[in-house]
Design a protein around this motif. Structure first.
Motif, PDB file in Angstrom:
ATOM      1  N   MET A 228      62.025 -22.399 -14.173  1.00  0.00           N
ATOM      2  CA  MET A 228      61.330 -22.200 -13.054  1.00  0.00           C
ATOM      3  C   MET A 228      60.007 -21.537 -13.811  1.00  0.00           C
ATOM      4  O   MET A 228      60.039 -20.909 -14.646  1.00  0.00           O
ATOM      5  N   LYS A 229      58.857 -21.956 -13.078  1.00  0.00           N
ATOM      6  CA  LYS A 229      57.543 -21.499 -13.459  1.00  0.00           C
ATOM      7  C   LYS A 229      57.388 -20.135 -13.169  1.00  0.00           C
ATOM      8  O   LYS A 229      57.577 -19.554 -12.516  1.00  0.00           O
ATOM      9  N   SER A 230      56.529 -19.534 -14.103  1.00  0.00           N
ATOM     10  CA  SER A 230      56.065 -17.897 -14.253  1.00  0.00           C
ATOM     11  C   SER A 230      55.001 -17.995 -13.183  1.00  0.00           C
ATOM     12  O   SER A 230      54.491 -19.016 -13.135  1.00  0.00           O
ATOM     13  N   SER A 231      54.769 -16.947 -12.862  1.00  0.00           N
ATOM     14  CA  SER A 231      53.747 -16.708 -11.828  1.00  0.00           C
ATOM     15  C   SER A 231      52.413 -17.007 -12.382  1.00  0.00           C
ATOM     16  O   SER A 231      51.273 -17.794 -11.861  1.00  0.00           O
ATOM     17  N   LYS A 232      52.087 -16.743 -13.943  1.00  0.00           N
ATOM     18  CA  LYS A 232      50.791 -17.197 -14.810  1.00  0.00           C
ATOM     19  C   LYS A 232      50.811 -18.716 -14.679  1.00  0.00           C
ATOM     20  O   LYS A 232      49.715 -19.221 -14.782  1.00  0.00           O
ATOM     21  N   GLU A 233      51.869 -19.283 -14.807  1.00  0.00           N
ATOM     22  CA  GLU A 233      51.632 -20.903 -15.101  1.00  0.00           C
ATOM     23  C   GLU A 233      51.508 -21.437 -13.731  1.00  0.00           C
ATOM     24  O   GLU A 233      50.415 -22.308 -13.815  1.00  0.00           O
ATOM     25  N   ILE A 234      51.897 -20.724 -12.718  1.00  0.00           N
ATOM     26  CA  ILE A 234      51.527 -21.311 -11.282  1.00  0.00           C
ATOM     27  C   ILE A 234      50.028 -20.985 -11.134  1.00  0.00           C
ATOM     28  O   ILE A 234      49.426 -22.081 -10.460  1.00  0.00           O
TER      29      ILE A 234
ATOM     30  N   ASP B 299      48.438 -24.055 -12.915  1.00  0.00           N
ATOM     31  CA  ASP B 299      48.733 -25.394 -12.026  1.00  0.00           C
ATOM     32  C   ASP B 299      47.644 -25.457 -10.880  1.00  0.00           C
ATOM     33  O   ASP B 299      47.006 -26.373 -10.372  1.00  0.00           O
ATOM     34  N   LYS B 300      47.644 -24.291  -9.979  1.00  0.00           N
ATOM     35  CA  LYS B 300      46.581 -24.071  -8.965  1.00  0.00           C
ATOM     36  C   LYS B 300      45.189 -24.471  -9.553  1.00  0.00           C
ATOM     37  O   LYS B 300      44.494 -25.118  -8.847  1.00  0.00           O
ATOM     38  N   SER B 301      44.821 -23.682 -10.684  1.00  0.00           N
ATOM     39  CA  SER B 301      43.537 -24.123 -11.172  1.00  0.00           C
ATOM     40  C   SER B 301      43.211 -25.578 -11.360  1.00  0.00           C
ATOM     41  O   SER B 301      42.064 -26.133 -10.888  1.00  0.00           O
ATOM     42  N   LYS B 302      44.253 -26.047 -12.212  1.00  0.00           N
ATOM     43  CA  LYS B 302      44.055 -27.550 -12.559  1.00  0.00           C
ATOM     44  C   LYS B 302      44.004 -28.498 -11.142  1.00  0.00           C
ATOM     45  O   LYS B 302      43.068 -29.249 -11.266  1.00  0.00           O
ATOM     46  N   GLN B 303      44.916 -28.150 -10.293  1.00  0.00           N
ATOM     47  CA  GLN B 303      44.598 -29.076  -9.006  1.00  0.00           C
ATOM     48  C   GLN B 303      43.329 -28.743  -8.387  1.00  0.00           C
ATOM     49  O   GLN B 303      42.826 -29.678  -7.964  1.00  0.00           O
TER      50      GLN B 303
ATOM     51  N   GLN C 185      38.437  -4.416  -5.953  1.00  0.00           N
ATOM     52  CA  GLN C 185      39.743  -4.188  -5.890  1.00  0.00           C
ATOM     53  C   GLN C 185      40.358  -4.830  -4.766  1.00  0.00           C
ATOM     54  O   GLN C 185      41.531  -5.409  -4.671  1.00  0.00           O
ATOM     55  N   VAL C 186      39.877  -4.706  -3.412  1.00  0.00           N
ATOM     56  CA  VAL C 186      40.524  -5.453  -2.181  1.00  0.00           C
ATOM     57  C   VAL C 186      40.514  -6.908  -2.365  1.00  0.00           C
ATOM     58  O   VAL C 186      41.604  -7.726  -2.095  1.00  0.00           O
ATOM     59  N   PHE C 187      39.454  -7.450  -2.913  1.00  0.00           N
ATOM     60  CA  PHE C 187      39.459  -9.022  -3.195  1.00  0.00           C
ATOM     61  C   PHE C 187      40.617  -9.313  -4.367  1.00  0.00           C
ATOM     62  O   PHE C 187      41.450 -10.242  -4.258  1.00  0.00           O
ATOM     63  N   ASN C 188      40.729  -8.561  -5.524  1.00  0.00           N
ATOM     64  CA  ASN C 188      41.864  -8.720  -6.476  1.00  0.00           C
ATOM     65  C   ASN C 188      43.322  -8.957  -5.737  1.00  0.00           C
ATOM     66  O   ASN C 188      44.280  -9.535  -6.105  1.00  0.00           O
ATOM     67  N   LEU C 189      43.394  -7.926  -4.787  1.00  0.00           N
ATOM     68  CA  LEU C 189      44.757  -7.954  -4.360  1.00  0.00           C
ATOM     69  C   LEU C 189      45.094  -9.252  -3.409  1.00  0.00           C
ATOM     70  O   LEU C 189      46.198  -9.511  -3.200  1.00  0.00           O
ATOM     71  N   GLN C 190      44.064  -9.838  -2.848  1.00  0.00           N
ATOM     72  CA  GLN C 190      44.292 -11.001  -2.020  1.00  0.00           C
ATOM     73  C   GLN C 190      44.502 -12.091  -2.701  1.00  0.00           C
ATOM     74  O   GLN C 190      44.983 -13.241  -2.336  1.00  0.00           O
ATOM     75  N   LEU C 191      44.003 -12.166  -4.278  1.00  0.00           N
ATOM     76  CA  LEU C 191      43.889 -13.298  -5.034  1.00  0.00           C
ATOM     77  C   LEU C 191      45.134 -13.995  -5.133  1.00  0.00           C
ATOM     78  O   LEU C 191      45.391 -15.144  -5.254  1.00  0.00           O
ATOM     79  N   LYS C 192      46.352 -13.149  -5.119  1.00  0.00           N
ATOM     80  CA  LYS C 192      47.632 -13.572  -5.383  1.00  0.00           C
ATOM     81  C   LYS C 192      47.957 -14.575  -4.185  1.00  0.00           C
ATOM     82  O   LYS C 192      48.810 -15.561  -4.368  1.00  0.00           O
ATOM     83  N   TYR C 193      47.389 -14.537  -3.242  1.00  0.00           N
ATOM     84  CA  TYR C 193      47.561 -15.679  -1.964  1.00  0.00           C
ATOM     85  C   TYR C 193      46.342 -16.690  -2.235  1.00  0.00           C
ATOM     86  O   TYR C 193      46.683 -17.698  -1.404  1.00  0.00           O
ATOM     87  N   SER C 194      45.787 -16.761  -3.028  1.00  0.00           N
ATOM     88  CA  SER C 194      44.789 -17.727  -3.121  1.00  0.00           C
ATOM     89  C   SER C 194      45.222 -19.068  -3.609  1.00  0.00           C
ATOM     90  O   SER C 194      46.415 -19.209  -4.519  1.00  0.00           O
ATOM     91  N   LYS C 195      44.794 -20.333  -3.047  1.00  0.00           N
ATOM     92  CA  LYS C 195      45.361 -21.443  -3.608  1.00  0.00           C
ATOM     93  C   LYS C 195      44.284 -21.978  -4.742  1.00  0.00           C
ATOM     94  O   LYS C 195      44.708 -23.301  -5.447  1.00  0.00           O
ATOM     95  N   SER C 196      43.335 -21.589  -5.160  1.00  0.00           N
ATOM     96  CA  SER C 196      42.285 -22.061  -5.638  1.00  0.00           C
ATOM     97  C   SER C 196      42.423 -21.617  -7.388  1.00  0.00           C
ATOM     98  O   SER C 196      41.907 -22.342  -7.975  1.00  0.00           O
ATOM     99  N   GLY C 197      43.627 -20.596  -7.630  1.00  0.00           N
ATOM    100  CA  GLY C 197      43.681 -20.470  -9.045  1.00  0.00           C
ATOM    101  C   GLY C 197      42.944 -19.324  -9.573  1.00  0.00           C
ATOM    102  O   GLY C 197      43.105 -18.975 -10.801  1.00  0.00           O
ATOM    103  N   ASP C 198      42.091 -18.801  -8.750  1.00  0.00           N
ATOM    104  CA  ASP C 198      41.410 -17.375  -9.241  1.00  0.00           C
ATOM    105  C   ASP C 198      42.526 -16.214  -9.558  1.00  0.00           C
ATOM    106  O   ASP C 198      43.443 -16.088  -8.717  1.00  0.00           O
TER     107      ASP C 198
END
Length: 208
Positions: free
Chosen positions: A1-7, A10-14, A156-169
């Protein structure tokens, strides 16, 4: 299973594989373009001969730098499709490699300078990346990072939302955060400058 950081990787690459053919005309490409002149100006001030672009994308900054004589250039990116676009812009003398910024495929003490433009906020292990940059830089070598910036508390608010981002930020950094990381990873002479409402450039020198 991939770690969150590997995910994140993968999002950035895609994301960048999907955007490669149109990246320069997208919002993200236009944001990066606003950083290019400042990054190049900083590098020109250091008068470096051998330069590595980490997260080189479509190779625009390398293309600008390649107009100078007696300079050796290299670039690395996670996206093979972005590198394919870069190869169309650059001559064969520019060394381009596909790879991970956490494991730079070069020997120690190779480069006079490293640039990283609108890419650092994608790295889930930023201190590993900075340590790798320090490793391949010569003593007193220079680092120039240009990246997005946001005022607090929006950051800070933006960073909290990034875990839901599909772009890999992964994270937008404050002046204090990135300055502390640079010092921790062996850099000094840190100089941070806000360019506009959404960008900064920071320079530093490695001390070995």
């Amino acid at each position: 299973m991939k770690s969150s950081k590997e995910i994140y990787k993968d999002k950035s690459k895609q994301t960048f594989n999907n955007q490669a053919n149109i990246y320069d005309s997208t919002y993200y490409g236009k944001h990066a373009k606003k950083l290019y002149n400042s990054v190049v100006e900083e590098i020109n001030g250091f008068k470096c001969r051998k330069i590595l672009d980490v997260g080189c994308g479509t190779g625009t900054v390398l293309s600008i730098l390649s107009k100078k004589d007696s300079i050796c250039l290299a670039g690395i990116d996670l996206s093979k499709d972005m590198l394919n676009i870069a190869r169309q812009k650059l001559n064969k003398n520019v060394e381009l490699k596909i790879g991970d910024s956490e494991q730079l495929p070069w020997y120690n003490d190779i480069f006079d300078a490293i640039i990283c433009t609108d890419s650092f906020h994608h790295y889930p292990e930023p201190e590993k990346v900075l340590s790798e940059m320090a490793r391949v830089l010569k003593d007193k070598g220079h680092l120039v990072i240009g990246d997005p910036w946001m005022i607090s508390p929006l950051r800070q608010v933006f960073n909290l939302q990034l875990k839901y981002s599909k772009s890999g930020d992964y994270r937008i950094y404050s002046k204090l955060e990135i300055s502390r990381m640079l010092v921790k990873c062996g850099f000094n002479s840190v100089n941070w400058n806000r360019l506009n409402y959404s960008s900064f450039v920071v320079t530093a020198e490695v001390n070995k």
